[in-house]
Motif scaffolding. Structure first.
Motif, PDB file in Angstrom:
ATOM      1  N   ALA A 213       0.825  -1.203   0.000  1.00  0.00           N
ATOM      2  CA  ALA A 213       0.000   0.000   0.000  1.00  0.00           C
ATOM      3  C   ALA A 213       0.862   1.257   0.000  1.00  0.00           C
ATOM      4  O   ALA A 213       0.564   2.241  -0.699  1.00  0.00           O
ATOM      5  CB  ALA A 213      -0.927  -0.006   1.214  1.00  0.00           C
ATOM      6  N   ILE A 214       1.945   1.236   0.766  1.00  0.00           N
ATOM      7  CA  ILE A 214       2.863   2.378   0.792  1.00  0.00           C
ATOM      8  C   ILE A 214       3.488   2.575  -0.582  1.00  0.00           C
ATOM      9  O   ILE A 214       3.529   3.697  -1.113  1.00  0.00           O
ATOM     10  CB  ILE A 214       3.946   2.178   1.865  1.00  0.00           C
ATOM     11  N   ALA A 215       3.969   1.484  -1.199  1.00  0.00           N
ATOM     12  CA  ALA A 215       4.610   1.593  -2.513  1.00  0.00           C
ATOM     13  C   ALA A 215       3.641   2.125  -3.552  1.00  0.00           C
ATOM     14  O   ALA A 215       4.007   2.939  -4.412  1.00  0.00           O
ATOM     15  CB  ALA A 215       5.150   0.232  -2.930  1.00  0.00           C
ATOM     16  N   THR A 237      12.226   0.794  -6.187  1.00  0.00           N
ATOM     17  CA  THR A 237      13.091  -0.166  -6.880  1.00  0.00           C
ATOM     18  C   THR A 237      13.373  -1.425  -6.067  1.00  0.00           C
ATOM     19  O   THR A 237      13.968  -2.372  -6.576  1.00  0.00           O
ATOM     20  CB  THR A 237      14.431   0.493  -7.236  1.00  0.00           C
ATOM     21  N   GLN A 238      12.953  -1.439  -4.799  1.00  0.00           N
ATOM     22  CA  GLN A 238      13.200  -2.600  -3.952  1.00  0.00           C
ATOM     23  C   GLN A 238      12.010  -2.838  -3.031  1.00  0.00           C
ATOM     24  O   GLN A 238      11.515  -1.898  -2.394  1.00  0.00           O
ATOM     25  CB  GLN A 238      14.437  -2.399  -3.066  1.00  0.00           C
ATOM     26  N   ILE A 239      11.541  -4.053  -2.969  1.00  0.00           N
ATOM     27  CA  ILE A 239      10.609  -4.510  -1.935  1.00  0.00           C
ATOM     28  C   ILE A 239      11.117  -5.874  -1.476  1.00  0.00           C
ATOM     29  O   ILE A 239      11.204  -6.809  -2.271  1.00  0.00           O
ATOM     30  CB  ILE A 239       9.158  -4.615  -2.438  1.00  0.00           C
ATOM     31  N   GLU A 240      11.458  -5.969  -0.208  1.00  0.00           N
ATOM     32  CA  GLU A 240      12.033  -7.203   0.323  1.00  0.00           C
ATOM     33  C   GLU A 240      11.256  -7.630   1.566  1.00  0.00           C
ATOM     34  O   GLU A 240      11.059  -6.830   2.487  1.00  0.00           O
ATOM     35  CB  GLU A 240      13.506  -6.996   0.671  1.00  0.00           C
ATOM     36  N   THR A 241      10.817  -8.860   1.569  1.00  0.00           N
ATOM     37  CA  THR A 241      10.093  -9.367   2.730  1.00  0.00           C
ATOM     38  C   THR A 241       9.883 -10.865   2.594  1.00  0.00           C
ATOM     39  O   THR A 241       9.924 -11.423   1.490  1.00  0.00           O
ATOM     40  CB  THR A 241       8.730  -8.660   2.887  1.00  0.00           C
ATOM     41  N   GLY A 242       9.645 -11.518   3.709  1.00  0.00           N
ATOM     42  CA  GLY A 242       9.210 -12.901   3.697  1.00  0.00           C
ATOM     43  C   GLY A 242      10.288 -13.929   3.439  1.00  0.00           C
ATOM     44  O   GLY A 242      11.348 -13.625   2.881  1.00  0.00           O
ATOM     45  N   SER A 243       9.979 -15.184   3.844  1.00  0.00           N
ATOM     46  CA  SER A 243      10.929 -16.272   3.646  1.00  0.00           C
ATOM     47  C   SER A 243      10.257 -17.581   3.253  1.00  0.00           C
ATOM     48  O   SER A 243      10.939 -18.520   2.844  1.00  0.00           O
ATOM     49  CB  SER A 243      11.747 -16.493   4.921  1.00  0.00           C
ATOM     50  N   ALA A 244       8.937 -17.652   3.378  1.00  0.00           N
ATOM     51  CA  ALA A 244       8.226 -18.891   3.042  1.00  0.00           C
ATOM     52  C   ALA A 244       6.796 -18.564   2.654  1.00  0.00           C
ATOM     53  O   ALA A 244       6.235 -17.542   3.073  1.00  0.00           O
ATOM     54  CB  ALA A 244       8.240 -19.852   4.227  1.00  0.00           C
ATOM     55  N   ASP A 245       6.167 -19.460   1.880  1.00  0.00           N
ATOM     56  CA  ASP A 245       4.833 -19.155   1.372  1.00  0.00           C
ATOM     57  C   ASP A 245       3.736 -19.301   2.423  1.00  0.00           C
ATOM     58  O   ASP A 245       2.605 -18.849   2.214  1.00  0.00           O
ATOM     59  CB  ASP A 245       4.504 -20.014   0.142  1.00  0.00           C
ATOM     60  N   ASN A 246       4.048 -19.896   3.558  1.00  0.00           N
ATOM     61  CA  ASN A 246       3.024 -20.049   4.593  1.00  0.00           C
ATOM     62  C   ASN A 246       3.347 -19.259   5.861  1.00  0.00           C
ATOM     63  O   ASN A 246       2.821 -19.548   6.939  1.00  0.00           O
ATOM     64  CB  ASN A 246       2.820 -21.526   4.921  1.00  0.00           C
ATOM     65  N   VAL A 247       4.241 -18.284   5.717  1.00  0.00           N
ATOM     66  CA  VAL A 247       4.637 -17.461   6.865  1.00  0.00           C
ATOM     67  C   VAL A 247       4.409 -15.988   6.536  1.00  0.00           C
ATOM     68  O   VAL A 247       4.938 -15.469   5.541  1.00  0.00           O
ATOM     69  CB  VAL A 247       6.122 -17.675   7.232  1.00  0.00           C
ATOM     70  N   GLY A 255      12.623   0.324  -0.887  1.00  0.00           N
ATOM     71  CA  GLY A 255      13.684   1.267  -1.232  1.00  0.00           C
ATOM     72  C   GLY A 255      13.463   1.846  -2.606  1.00  0.00           C
ATOM     73  O   GLY A 255      12.759   1.262  -3.437  1.00  0.00           O
ATOM     74  N   GLY A 256      14.073   2.983  -2.863  1.00  0.00           N
ATOM     75  CA  GLY A 256      13.923   3.587  -4.184  1.00  0.00           C
ATOM     76  C   GLY A 256      14.685   4.873  -4.333  1.00  0.00           C
ATOM     77  O   GLY A 256      15.518   5.243  -3.495  1.00  0.00           O
ATOM     78  N   THR A 257      14.382   5.581  -5.413  1.00  0.00           N
ATOM     79  CA  THR A 257      15.091   6.815  -5.750  1.00  0.00           C
ATOM     80  C   THR A 257      14.113   7.908  -6.133  1.00  0.00           C
ATOM     81  O   THR A 257      13.027   7.640  -6.653  1.00  0.00           O
ATOM     82  CB  THR A 257      16.089   6.569  -6.901  1.00  0.00           C
ATOM     83  N   VAL A 258      14.537   9.146  -5.892  1.00  0.00           N
ATOM     84  CA  VAL A 258      13.772  10.339  -6.272  1.00  0.00           C
ATOM     85  C   VAL A 258      14.684  11.235  -7.083  1.00  0.00           C
ATOM     86  O   VAL A 258      15.819  11.495  -6.689  1.00  0.00           O
ATOM     87  CB  VAL A 258      13.267  11.107  -5.027  1.00  0.00           C
ATOM     88  N   ARG A 259      14.191  11.718  -8.234  1.00  0.00           N
ATOM     89  CA  ARG A 259      14.974  12.594  -9.098  1.00  0.00           C
ATOM     90  C   ARG A 259      14.209  13.899  -9.306  1.00  0.00           C
ATOM     91  O   ARG A 259      13.041  13.887  -9.720  1.00  0.00           O
ATOM     92  CB  ARG A 259      15.254  11.930 -10.452  1.00  0.00           C
TER      93      ARG A 259
END
Length: 389
Positions: A213-215, A237-247, A255-259
């Motif tokens: 939602a933030i992105a 440019t980056q969304i990182e989360t999670g380690s398993a499909d049932n967790v 993360g990202g950039t602004v120009r």
């Protein structure tokens, strides 16, 4: 004639210099082999003074002309990128995970070519300060050199730089008055919820949906919060989360950039991004923290210096080969810090039909170096002519 006769005479040497530099790419401020090679060549050329150790591995060479006059600065960046080269060239990188994928080996070579010519001919008044800079890609080496007193220490009155442009014909130049490259900021958003079983989301506070939602909401800054005629890029440019499909995880990262080109637009983005992060965190019952890092400022050419540089480029390559009103680009360049301290201009020179910048298959076109060196040399001779010549 696109290349001065004397420079054309040592064009093959320039290719050798450039290809040697290509084999020894180094990162940020740690440029021992690169700076040693550059210093060796400058001493060989007979510069009047060589000041090393500026911003760790940067240097300034002084060449005196005929008689009193101002000091003109010419800058080349020397650092490479942390990439694995995939060109298959005979002179490919010999350094692990380092590559000249932006052509700084060519930029350094063009300035060395100009140095050799100017030290031999000295057909100019005053002096020229040849600035060899580290850490353009990361570390704001230009800013560090300025903070260490570059402009005042060497009495520099105006300053210029070139960057190669893949896709633009060899021998062609482009620039523009005013902004030519954007400010580059970065942002990092840390979202913390409460994780749990993927089959029992009601027992969690899901940071994944909050991050998405933030992105998504961040994209409305461009589409709904700024005037469409003001240039602005906001990229996640980056969304990182999670380690398993049932967790359902506890944390998510965005993360990202602004120009931007305008400080008011930049301030608006910072404010709206903070409001969005706080608002979406409340809506999804998670904690979220925004870290917004202001990076390189916009690269803004001084109008009269850009026109002067374009006029010199036309003398080197012809009227039809120079575009003096190029649309600004959203990339960034730390030469901006030097233009904040002194009038000057930043120009692009065509690299021909080659791979793009920052690609693993990129290589600087050696045909370009004598043209760029001729431009630098004529820039000095035209800006500071010897009286009576």
């Amino acid at each position: 004639m696109p290349v001065l006769n004397r420079i054309a005479g040592f064009a093959s040497e320039m290719a050798e210099w450039r290809q040697h530099l290509h084999t020894i790419p180094e990162i940020m401020f740690d440029l021992p082999k690169t700076s040693a090679f550059v210093a060796e060549k400058l001493r060989e050329f007979g510069v009047d003074a060589l000041h090393e150790g500026i911003a760790t591995s940067g240097m300034v060479a002084i060449i005196k002309g005929r008689g009193d006059g101002p000091v003109i600065g010419l800058r080349a960046d020397m650092d490479a990128l942390p990439m694995v080269e995939e060109t298959g060239l005979d002179y490919a990188s010999t350094h692990d995970k380092a590559m000249h994928a932006c052509g700084h080996d060519g930029h350094t070579t063009m300035l060395l070519g100009a140095a050799k010519y100017l030290a031999e001919t000295r057909k100019f008044a005053g002096s020229v300060a040849l600035i060899f800079q580290p850490a353009e890609e990361f570390g704001a080496g230009a800013q560090v050199m300025c903070q260490e007193g570059l402009m005042d220490r060497f009495g520099i009155d105006q300053v210029y730089a070139l960057h190669n442009a893949p896709g633009t014909p060899v021998g062609h130049f482009y620039t523009t008055p005013g902004p030519i490259m954007a400010a580059a900021d970065s942002f990092r958003i840390y979202v913390k919820g409460a994780g749990g079983h993927g089959a029992m989301p009601h027992q969690t506070r899901d940071p994944v949906v909050a991050a998405l939602a933030i992105a998504t909401a961040i994209q409305t800054i461009v589409s709904r919060n700024h005037y469409a005629m003001n240039d602005l890029v906001v990229s996640v440019t980056q969304i990182e989360t999670g380690s398993a499909d049932n967790v359902i995880p506890e944390y998510a990262f965005i993360g990202g950039t602004v120009r931007t080109f305008d400080k008011d637009v930049q301030a608006m983005v910072m404010q709206r991004m903070q409001q969005i992060v706080e608002g979406q965190a409340a809506a999804y019952d998670v904690d979220a923290k925004l870290e917004y890092e202001v990076g390189y400022p916009p690269t803004i050419n001084h109008a009269d210096r850009a026109e002067f540089a374009a006029r010199v480029a036309r003398e080197v390559s012809g009227v039809d080969a120079v575009n003096a009103n190029q649309t600004p680009e959203m990339g960034a360049e730390d030469f901006a810090y030097m233009l904040e301290e002194r009038p000057g201009a930043y120009l692009f020179i065509g690299n021909g039909d080659t791979a793009g910048l920052h690609q693993t298959s990129y290589d600087f076109n050696d045909e370009v170096a004598p043209i760029g060196a001729s431009f630098f040399a004529r820039l000095v001779e035209t800006a500071q002519p010897v009286q009576g010549d």
